[in-house]
Design a protein around this motif. Structure first.
Motif, PDB file in Angstrom:
ATOM      1  N   PHE A   1       0.812  -1.219   0.000  1.00 32.27           N
ATOM      2  CA  PHE A   1       0.000   0.000   0.000  1.00 32.27           C
ATOM      3  C   PHE A   1       0.847   1.272   0.000  1.00 32.27           C
ATOM      4  O   PHE A   1       0.343   2.346  -0.292  1.00 32.27           O
ATOM      5  CB  PHE A   1      -0.976  -0.008   1.180  1.00 32.27           C
ATOM      6  N   LYS A   2       2.126   1.150   0.299  1.00 38.14           N
ATOM      7  CA  LYS A   2       3.001   2.320   0.259  1.00 38.14           C
ATOM      8  C   LYS A   2       3.106   2.876  -1.159  1.00 38.14           C
ATOM      9  O   LYS A   2       3.389   4.053  -1.341  1.00 38.14           O
ATOM     10  CB  LYS A   2       4.377   1.968   0.808  1.00 38.14           C
ATOM     11  N   THR A   3       2.859   2.036  -2.167  1.00 38.47           N
ATOM     12  CA  THR A   3       2.928   2.491  -3.552  1.00 38.47           C
ATOM     13  C   THR A   3       1.794   3.458  -3.902  1.00 38.47           C
ATOM     14  O   THR A   3       1.900   4.205  -4.868  1.00 38.47           O
ATOM     15  CB  THR A   3       2.897   1.304  -4.541  1.00 38.47           C
ATOM     16  N   ILE A   4       0.720   3.437  -3.132  1.00 38.57           N
ATOM     17  CA  ILE A   4      -0.405   4.352  -3.389  1.00 38.57           C
ATOM     18  C   ILE A   4      -0.640   5.318  -2.232  1.00 38.57           C
ATOM     19  O   ILE A   4      -1.709   5.896  -2.096  1.00 38.57           O
ATOM     20  CB  ILE A   4      -1.707   3.569  -3.710  1.00 38.57           C
ATOM     21  N   ALA A   5       0.389   5.493  -1.410  1.00 41.58           N
ATOM     22  CA  ALA A   5       0.256   6.339  -0.217  1.00 41.58           C
ATOM     23  C   ALA A   5      -0.100   7.783  -0.537  1.00 41.58           C
ATOM     24  O   ALA A   5      -0.686   8.481   0.295  1.00 41.58           O
ATOM     25  CB  ALA A   5       1.537   6.284   0.612  1.00 41.58           C
ATOM     26  N   MET A   6       0.188   8.249  -1.736  1.00 47.88           N
ATOM     27  CA  MET A   6      -0.104   9.640  -2.085  1.00 47.88           C
ATOM     28  C   MET A   6      -1.607   9.921  -2.217  1.00 47.88           C
ATOM     29  O   MET A   6      -2.002  11.081  -2.286  1.00 47.88           O
ATOM     30  CB  MET A   6       0.614  10.032  -3.377  1.00 47.88           C
ATOM     31  N   ILE A   7      -2.429   8.869  -2.247  1.00 41.96           N
ATOM     32  CA  ILE A   7      -3.863   9.168  -2.306  1.00 41.96           C
ATOM     33  C   ILE A   7      -4.409   9.579  -0.943  1.00 41.96           C
ATOM     34  O   ILE A   7      -5.488  10.147  -0.873  1.00 41.96           O
ATOM     35  CB  ILE A   7      -4.703   8.013  -2.909  1.00 41.96           C
ATOM     36  N   THR A   8      -3.655   9.321   0.128  1.00 38.20           N
ATOM     37  CA  THR A   8      -4.115   9.734   1.462  1.00 38.20           C
ATOM     38  C   THR A   8      -4.271  11.253   1.545  1.00 38.20           C
ATOM     39  O   THR A   8      -5.362  11.731   1.885  1.00 38.20           O
ATOM     40  CB  THR A   8      -3.168   9.210   2.558  1.00 38.20           C
ATOM     41  N   PRO A   9      -3.249  12.036   1.233  1.00 42.01           N
ATOM     42  CA  PRO A   9      -3.451  13.492   1.301  1.00 42.01           C
ATOM     43  C   PRO A   9      -4.454  14.001   0.269  1.00 42.01           C
ATOM     44  O   PRO A   9      -5.172  14.971   0.528  1.00 42.01           O
ATOM     45  CB  PRO A   9      -2.057  14.080   1.068  1.00 42.01           C
ATOM     46  N   PHE A  10      -4.526  13.345  -0.889  1.00 39.71           N
ATOM     47  CA  PHE A  10      -5.527  13.743  -1.882  1.00 39.71           C
ATOM     48  C   PHE A  10      -6.932  13.511  -1.317  1.00 39.71           C
ATOM     49  O   PHE A  10      -7.818  14.356  -1.464  1.00 39.71           O
ATOM     50  CB  PHE A  10      -5.328  12.968  -3.187  1.00 39.71           C
ATOM     51  N   GLY A  11      -7.133  12.381  -0.646  1.00 38.66           N
ATOM     52  CA  GLY A  11      -8.416  12.119   0.011  1.00 38.66           C
ATOM     53  C   GLY A  11      -8.721  13.164   1.067  1.00 38.66           C
ATOM     54  O   GLY A  11      -9.851  13.633   1.194  1.00 38.66           O
ATOM     55  N   GLY A  12      -7.692  13.560   1.810  1.00 40.60           N
ATOM     56  CA  GLY A  12      -7.867  14.615   2.804  1.00 40.60           C
ATOM     57  C   GLY A  12      -8.291  15.930   2.182  1.00 40.60           C
ATOM     58  O   GLY A  12      -9.150  16.636   2.711  1.00 40.60           O
ATOM     59  N   LEU A  13      -7.701  16.256   1.038  1.00 37.94           N
ATOM     60  CA  LEU A  13      -8.097  17.480   0.321  1.00 37.94           C
ATOM     61  C   LEU A  13      -9.552  17.414  -0.140  1.00 37.94           C
ATOM     62  O   LEU A  13     -10.270  18.415  -0.094  1.00 37.94           O
ATOM     63  CB  LEU A  13      -7.186  17.715  -0.886  1.00 37.94           C
ATOM     64  N   LEU A  14      -9.984  16.231  -0.567  1.00 37.21           N
ATOM     65  CA  LEU A  14     -11.389  16.072  -0.964  1.00 37.21           C
ATOM     66  C   LEU A  14     -12.311  16.274   0.232  1.00 37.21           C
ATOM     67  O   LEU A  14     -13.370  16.912   0.108  1.00 37.21           O
ATOM     68  CB  LEU A  14     -11.616  14.696  -1.595  1.00 37.21           C
ATOM     69  N   LEU A  15     -11.927  15.750   1.393  1.00 41.18           N
ATOM     70  CA  LEU A  15     -12.744  15.938   2.600  1.00 41.18           C
ATOM     71  C   LEU A  15     -12.819  17.409   2.992  1.00 41.18           C
ATOM     72  O   LEU A  15     -13.893  17.923   3.318  1.00 41.18           O
ATOM     73  CB  LEU A  15     -12.195  15.091   3.754  1.00 41.18           C
ATOM     74  N   ILE A  16     -11.685  18.076   2.952  1.00 39.57           N
ATOM     75  CA  ILE A  16     -11.671  19.518   3.243  1.00 39.57           C
ATOM     76  C   ILE A  16     -12.544  20.265   2.243  1.00 39.57           C
ATOM     77  O   ILE A  16     -13.318  21.157   2.617  1.00 39.57           O
ATOM     78  CB  ILE A  16     -10.224  20.057   3.222  1.00 39.57           C
ATOM     79  N   SER A  17     -12.449  19.878   0.985  1.00 39.67           N
ATOM     80  CA  SER A  17     -13.255  20.521  -0.058  1.00 39.67           C
ATOM     81  C   SER A  17     -14.745  20.347   0.199  1.00 39.67           C
ATOM     82  O   SER A  17     -15.535  21.270  -0.043  1.00 39.67           O
ATOM     83  CB  SER A  17     -12.899  19.949  -1.436  1.00 39.67           C
ATOM     84  N   ALA A  18     -15.142  19.172   0.680  1.00 38.80           N
ATOM     85  CA  ALA A  18     -16.561  18.949   0.996  1.00 38.80           C
ATOM     86  C   ALA A  18     -17.041  19.953   2.033  1.00 38.80           C
ATOM     87  O   ALA A  18     -18.124  20.537   1.898  1.00 38.80           O
ATOM     88  CB  ALA A  18     -16.775  17.515   1.498  1.00 38.80           C
ATOM     89  N   TRP A  19     -16.234  20.180   3.056  1.00 36.70           N
ATOM     90  CA  TRP A  19     -16.605  21.140   4.096  1.00 36.70           C
ATOM     91  C   TRP A  19     -16.633  22.568   3.550  1.00 36.70           C
ATOM     92  O   TRP A  19     -17.490  23.363   3.930  1.00 36.70           O
ATOM     93  CB  TRP A  19     -15.646  21.030   5.287  1.00 36.70           C
ATOM     94  N   ILE A  20     -15.689  22.894   2.670  1.00 36.65           N
ATOM     95  CA  ILE A  20     -15.667  24.234   2.072  1.00 36.65           C
ATOM     96  C   ILE A  20     -16.904  24.456   1.212  1.00 36.65           C
ATOM     97  O   ILE A  20     -17.534  25.519   1.278  1.00 36.65           O
ATOM     98  CB  ILE A  20     -14.365  24.453   1.269  1.00 36.65           C
ATOM     99  N   VAL A  21     -17.263  23.453   0.401  1.00 37.02           N
ATOM    100  CA  VAL A  21     -18.469  23.565  -0.430  1.00 37.02           C
ATOM    101  C   VAL A  21     -19.702  23.747   0.456  1.00 37.02           C
ATOM    102  O   VAL A  21     -20.592  24.550   0.155  1.00 37.02           O
ATOM    103  CB  VAL A  21     -18.625  22.338  -1.364  1.00 37.02           C
ATOM    104  N   MET A  22     -19.746  23.015   1.568  1.00 40.57           N
ATOM    105  CA  MET A  22     -20.881  23.167   2.478  1.00 40.57           C
ATOM    106  C   MET A  22     -20.918  24.578   3.069  1.00 40.57           C
ATOM    107  O   MET A  22     -21.970  25.209   3.118  1.00 40.57           O
ATOM    108  CB  MET A  22     -20.845  22.138   3.601  1.00 40.57           C
ATOM    109  N   LEU A  23     -19.768  25.094   3.482  1.00 39.35           N
ATOM    110  CA  LEU A  23     -19.704  26.446   4.038  1.00 39.35           C
ATOM    111  C   LEU A  23     -20.174  27.477   3.013  1.00 39.35           C
ATOM    112  O   LEU A  23     -20.995  28.347   3.338  1.00 39.35           O
ATOM    113  CB  LEU A  23     -18.274  26.768   4.487  1.00 39.35           C
ATOM    114  N   ILE A  24     -19.693  27.346   1.789  1.00 38.02           N
ATOM    115  CA  ILE A  24     -20.124  28.271   0.729  1.00 38.02           C
ATOM    116  C   ILE A  24     -21.633  28.155   0.501  1.00 38.02           C
ATOM    117  O   ILE A  24     -22.331  29.158   0.351  1.00 38.02           O
ATOM    118  CB  ILE A  24     -19.335  28.008  -0.571  1.00 38.02           C
ATOM    119  N   GLY A  25     -22.135  26.934   0.505  1.00 39.57           N
ATOM    120  CA  GLY A  25     -23.573  26.726   0.325  1.00 39.57           C
ATOM    121  C   GLY A  25     -24.398  27.352   1.431  1.00 39.57           C
ATOM    122  O   GLY A  25     -25.463  27.922   1.177  1.00 39.57           O
TER     123      GLY A  25
END
Length: 129
Positions: free
Chosen positions: A98-122
């Motif tokens: 799984f270390k070969t795909i470890a870079m999707i962890t921070p990308f997933g985190g950015l998506l989660l943050i984005s969900a909250w930002i979209v909700m705040l804007i909404g």
């Protein structure tokens, strides 16, 4: 869309409880303490976003369009963030590295943050009725 949010939130919640119990009772003899702590982090964020979807599905404080966006950002974010953490924490138990795909962890985190930002804007842009 509300039903999809509620069902997905409930499923993420159920799986989060199951995975949390597995971390507490099944992993302790298989991986080290740091791996269990990481796994629990994945569970915690999965449960946070299960609650987000449940609250969103039972509310009208953002538009349907924003709900759809938040739904996809949160769902894919949980899969990438929590899912990759589950894989990384149990990496020694799998033939896949799984270390070969470890870079999707921070990308997933950015998506989660984005969900909250979209909700705040909404929320900010929602007109009071």
């Amino acid at each position: 869309m509300n039903k999809k949010l509620l069902v997905t939130g409930a499923v993420l919640g159920i799986l989060g409880i199951i995975l949390g119990a597995f971390a507490a009772h099944g992993l302790e003899k298989l991986v080290d303490t740091d791996a269990i702590k990481s796994f629990e982090t994945g569970v915690r964020y999965q449960l946070y976003h299960a609650f987000l979807l449940l609250i969103l599905g039972g509310s009208s404080f953002v538009s349907l369009k924003k709900k759809k966006t938040i739904f996809y950002l949160a769902l894919i974010g949980v899969i990438f963030f929590s899912g990759s953490i589950y894989g990384l924490a149990t990496n020694t138990l799998s033939s896949f590295d799984f270390k070969t795909i470890a870079m999707i962890t921070p990308f997933g985190g950015l998506l989660l943050i984005s969900a909250w930002i979209v909700m705040l804007i909404g929320i900010i842009r929602k007109h009071d009725d």
